[in-house]
Design a protein around this motif. Sequence first.
Motif, PDB file in Angstrom:
ATOM      1  N   MET A   1       0.838  -1.166   0.000  1.00  0.00           N
ATOM      2  CA  MET A   1       0.000   0.000   0.000  1.00  0.00           C
ATOM      3  C   MET A   1       0.896   1.246   0.000  1.00  0.00           C
ATOM      4  O   MET A   1       1.886   1.290   0.717  1.00  0.00           O
ATOM      5  N   PRO A   2       0.536   2.240  -0.764  1.00  0.00           N
ATOM      6  CA  PRO A   2       1.385   3.431  -0.856  1.00  0.00           C
ATOM      7  C   PRO A   2       1.406   4.263   0.421  1.00  0.00           C
ATOM      8  O   PRO A   2       2.392   4.904   0.722  1.00  0.00           O
ATOM      9  N   ASP A   3       0.316   4.262   1.174  1.00  0.00           N
ATOM     10  CA  ASP A   3       0.235   5.070   2.394  1.00  0.00           C
ATOM     11  C   ASP A   3      -0.266   4.217   3.551  1.00  0.00           C
ATOM     12  O   ASP A   3      -1.069   3.299   3.354  1.00  0.00           O
ATOM     13  N   PRO A   4       0.153   4.534   4.773  1.00  0.00           N
ATOM     14  CA  PRO A   4      -0.392   3.839   5.937  1.00  0.00           C
ATOM     15  C   PRO A   4      -1.886   4.114   6.046  1.00  0.00           C
ATOM     16  O   PRO A   4      -2.364   5.173   5.633  1.00  0.00           O
ATOM     17  N   THR A   5      -2.626   3.171   6.594  1.00  0.00           N
ATOM     18  CA  THR A   5      -4.067   3.367   6.754  1.00  0.00           C
ATOM     19  C   THR A   5      -4.573   2.599   7.955  1.00  0.00           C
ATOM     20  O   THR A   5      -3.984   1.609   8.366  1.00  0.00           O
ATOM     21  N   ASN A   6      -5.664   3.069   8.522  1.00  0.00           N
ATOM     22  CA  ASN A   6      -6.400   2.310   9.526  1.00  0.00           C
ATOM     23  C   ASN A   6      -7.842   2.131   9.059  1.00  0.00           C
ATOM     24  O   ASN A   6      -8.719   1.833   9.837  1.00  0.00           O
ATOM     25  N   VAL A   7      -8.058   2.315   7.773  1.00  0.00           N
ATOM     26  CA  VAL A   7      -9.384   2.169   7.184  1.00  0.00           C
ATOM     27  C   VAL A   7      -9.577   0.700   6.789  1.00  0.00           C
ATOM     28  O   VAL A   7      -8.873   0.186   5.920  1.00  0.00           O
ATOM     29  N   SER A   8     -10.505   0.043   7.453  1.00  0.00           N
ATOM     30  CA  SER A   8     -10.730  -1.384   7.239  1.00  0.00           C
ATOM     31  C   SER A   8     -11.038  -1.718   5.784  1.00  0.00           C
ATOM     32  O   SER A   8     -10.594  -2.739   5.267  1.00  0.00           O
ATOM     33  N   GLY A   9     -11.790  -0.874   5.124  1.00  0.00           N
ATOM     34  CA  GLY A   9     -12.146  -1.120   3.725  1.00  0.00           C
ATOM     35  C   GLY A   9     -10.936  -1.141   2.804  1.00  0.00           C
ATOM     36  O   GLY A   9     -10.869  -1.945   1.871  1.00  0.00           O
ATOM     37  N   ASP A  10      -9.964  -0.276   3.065  1.00  0.00           N
ATOM     38  CA  ASP A  10      -8.734  -0.259   2.263  1.00  0.00           C
ATOM     39  C   ASP A  10      -7.937  -1.540   2.475  1.00  0.00           C
ATOM     40  O   ASP A  10      -7.427  -2.132   1.527  1.00  0.00           O
ATOM     41  N   ILE A  11      -7.820  -1.951   3.721  1.00  0.00           N
ATOM     42  CA  ILE A  11      -7.093  -3.181   4.048  1.00  0.00           C
ATOM     43  C   ILE A  11      -7.795  -4.378   3.426  1.00  0.00           C
ATOM     44  O   ILE A  11      -7.157  -5.248   2.827  1.00  0.00           O
ATOM     45  N   TYR A  12      -9.109  -4.436   3.528  1.00  0.00           N
ATOM     46  CA  TYR A  12      -9.887  -5.526   2.954  1.00  0.00           C
ATOM     47  C   TYR A  12      -9.666  -5.624   1.442  1.00  0.00           C
ATOM     48  O   TYR A  12      -9.481  -6.711   0.905  1.00  0.00           O
ATOM     49  N   SER A  13      -9.658  -4.497   0.758  1.00  0.00           N
ATOM     50  CA  SER A  13      -9.469  -4.507  -0.695  1.00  0.00           C
ATOM     51  C   SER A  13      -8.107  -5.078  -1.082  1.00  0.00           C
ATOM     52  O   SER A  13      -7.996  -5.851  -2.040  1.00  0.00           O
ATOM     53  N   VAL A  14      -7.067  -4.722  -0.345  1.00  0.00           N
ATOM     54  CA  VAL A  14      -5.721  -5.225  -0.636  1.00  0.00           C
ATOM     55  C   VAL A  14      -5.639  -6.719  -0.362  1.00  0.00           C
ATOM     56  O   VAL A  14      -5.093  -7.487  -1.155  1.00  0.00           O
ATOM     57  N   VAL A  15      -6.212  -7.164   0.750  1.00  0.00           N
ATOM     58  CA  VAL A  15      -6.199  -8.590   1.090  1.00  0.00           C
ATOM     59  C   VAL A  15      -6.962  -9.395   0.046  1.00  0.00           C
ATOM     60  O   VAL A  15      -6.525 -10.462  -0.392  1.00  0.00           O
ATOM     61  N   LYS A  16      -8.092  -8.892  -0.396  1.00  0.00           N
ATOM     62  CA  LYS A  16      -8.897  -9.568  -1.414  1.00  0.00           C
ATOM     63  C   LYS A  16      -8.116  -9.691  -2.730  1.00  0.00           C
ATOM     64  O   LYS A  16      -8.111 -10.752  -3.362  1.00  0.00           O
ATOM     65  N   LYS A  17      -7.438  -8.618  -3.113  1.00  0.00           N
ATOM     66  CA  LYS A  17      -6.638  -8.649  -4.338  1.00  0.00           C
ATOM     67  C   LYS A  17      -5.502  -9.666  -4.215  1.00  0.00           C
ATOM     68  O   LYS A  17      -5.244 -10.433  -5.148  1.00  0.00           O
ATOM     69  N   LEU A  18      -4.818  -9.684  -3.076  1.00  0.00           N
ATOM     70  CA  LEU A  18      -3.747 -10.661  -2.848  1.00  0.00           C
ATOM     71  C   LEU A  18      -4.275 -12.090  -2.915  1.00  0.00           C
ATOM     72  O   LEU A  18      -3.655 -12.972  -3.501  1.00  0.00           O
ATOM     73  N   PHE A  19      -5.432 -12.316  -2.310  1.00  0.00           N
ATOM     74  CA  PHE A  19      -6.023 -13.656  -2.319  1.00  0.00           C
ATOM     75  C   PHE A  19      -6.294 -14.123  -3.745  1.00  0.00           C
ATOM     76  O   PHE A  19      -5.885 -15.210  -4.142  1.00  0.00           O
ATOM     77  N   TYR A  20      -6.985 -13.309  -4.520  1.00  0.00           N
ATOM     78  CA  TYR A  20      -7.332 -13.724  -5.883  1.00  0.00           C
ATOM     79  C   TYR A  20      -6.113 -13.831  -6.796  1.00  0.00           C
ATOM     80  O   TYR A  20      -6.118 -14.611  -7.743  1.00  0.00           O
ATOM     81  N   THR A  21      -5.060 -13.079  -6.507  1.00  0.00           N
ATOM     82  CA  THR A  21      -3.827 -13.185  -7.287  1.00  0.00           C
ATOM     83  C   THR A  21      -3.145 -14.529  -7.083  1.00  0.00           C
ATOM     84  O   THR A  21      -2.605 -15.112  -8.022  1.00  0.00           O
ATOM     85  N   HIS A  22      -3.192 -15.055  -5.855  1.00  0.00           N
ATOM     86  CA  HIS A  22      -2.454 -16.272  -5.521  1.00  0.00           C
ATOM     87  C   HIS A  22      -3.322 -17.519  -5.372  1.00  0.00           C
ATOM     88  O   HIS A  22      -2.795 -18.604  -5.175  1.00  0.00           O
TER      89      HIS A  22
END
Length: 60
Positions: A1-22
Motif C-alpha cells: 500500500m502506498p500510504d499507511p491506513t487504519n481504514v478497514s475497507g482499504d485493508i480488505y481490498s488489498v487482502v482480497k486482491k492478494l487472495f485472488y492473485t495467488h
Amino acid sequence: MPDPTNVSGDIYSVVKKLFYTHWNRQPVRKLSVALSGLSDANTYQLSFLRTAKRREPWIV
C-alpha cells in the motif's frame, strides 16, 4: 500500500486482491489476516507528494 491506513475497507481490498492473485482455485479451509505495528486513530502521516483526504476507519 502506498500510504499507511487504519481504514478497514482499504485493508480488505488489498487482502482480497492478494487472495485472488495467488488462489489456485482449490478449496480453502481457512484464511486469516494479521496486522501488527499499528498506531492509534489520532496518528496521521502527512505526504508531501500527494494529497489524500483523511478517512475514518470502519469495521467490516
